[in-house]
Scaffold this active site. Structure first.
Site, PDB file in Angstrom:
ATOM      1  CG  HIS A 159     -71.773 -27.243  18.067  1.00  0.00           C
ATOM      2  ND1 HIS A 159     -72.709 -26.639  17.240  1.00  0.00           N
ATOM      3  CD2 HIS A 159     -70.403 -26.204  17.459  1.00  0.00           C
ATOM      4  CE1 HIS A 159     -72.437 -25.608  15.997  1.00  0.00           C
ATOM      5  NE2 HIS A 159     -71.637 -25.199  16.536  1.00  0.00           N
TER       6      HIS A 159
ATOM      7  CG  ASP B  81     -67.425 -26.494  13.986  1.00  0.00           C
ATOM      8  OD1 ASP B  81     -67.737 -27.527  13.352  1.00  0.00           O
ATOM      9  OD2 ASP B  81     -68.129 -25.437  14.027  1.00  0.00           O
TER      10      ASP B  81
END
Length: 245
Positions: free
Chosen positions: A187, A40
């Site tokens: 992430h 992400d």
């Protein structure tokens, strides 16, 4: 960044007991040992080049879920990710709590990011991950109506907790949910992700897994989701009586 969400089989407070609980795809039932790594990208981009280099070293294609604001701020990174052959997914436009928005508000968030990416690199995204991992029926319905598959994860690296390299490696490689069809959450700018990625990919391959982008992991049609959000192919008439996608 996305927050870990355990498998849930109950009903959200804002969904009546008479409504069917809609679920995103948490993982996929597969006979092979294919899994997916996802990142992400909502805030920074300092580690993105190094992550891309590690993925390239291992010949691994991953999936990057991008926020519209991130795309506008780091267009060159978006181009690099796409040029390297990775999936580009939609992570909303402004990273809001989408469960608090109307269906129209959800669609605006999704399509604003969609158009930003299409304008930049010419692709139509179809994988959506809601910010914070939060969703309800409205969020999933809005995504479906925009032509998207809603994607969660069943293995959270917890990289966003910044617990250190060893805990991060163990969290993935020894995760009780890790198995064929798993989707792993990272992430792109968490503190230790770039430091452990090489070790984690090596460990996953040693366990016999083949790493593919989510677009190659999920079924695009003739599937159903079980109560845990596991995507399964339709194999017989009994299963066909379930809600078919």
């Amino acid at each position: 960044m996305g927050l870990s969400k355990p498998y849930v089989t109950g009903v959200f407070n804002n969904v009546s007991s008479k409504q069917q609980r809609k679920l995103p795809i948490y993982c996929v039932e597969r006979d092979d040992k294919k899994i997916s790594i996802s990142f992400d990208a909502a805030w920074g981009a300092d580690d993105t080049d190094e992550i891309l280099q590690i993925l390239d070293k291992h010949g691994v294609k991953a999936t990057f879920f991008l926020v519209g604001d991130w795309v506008r701020k780091y267009p060159d990174k978006v181009k690099k990710i796409a040029a390297a052959g990775h999936d580009i997914g939609n992570h909303s436009n402004k990273h809001p709590h989408m469960g608090q928005l109307s269906k129209e508000g959800n669609k605006k968030e999704i399509m604003a990011a969609h158009e930003e990416v299409k304008k930049l690199i010419g692709i139509d995204m179809n994988l959506f991950r809601p910010p914070f991992g939060e969703y309800n029926n409205t969020v999933i319905e809005a995504a479906e109506e925009c032509g998207y598959y809603t994607i969660q994860w069943d293995v959270d690296s917890l990289d966003w907790k910044e617990l250190g390299t060893d805990p991060l490696i163990k969290q993935v490689l020894d995760n009780k949910h890790l198995g064929s069809g798993s989707i792993i959450l990272f992430h792109n700018n968490a503190k230790y992700t770039k430091d452990v990625l090489d070790t984690i990919i090596t460990g996953l391959k040693q366990q016999g897994y083949e790493l593919v982008p989510i677009s190659q992991l999920i079924y695009k049609k003739n599937y159903y989701l079980d109560h845990e959000g596991r995507q399964k192919p339709i194999k017989d008439n009994k299963q066909a009586s379930l809600k078919i996608k």
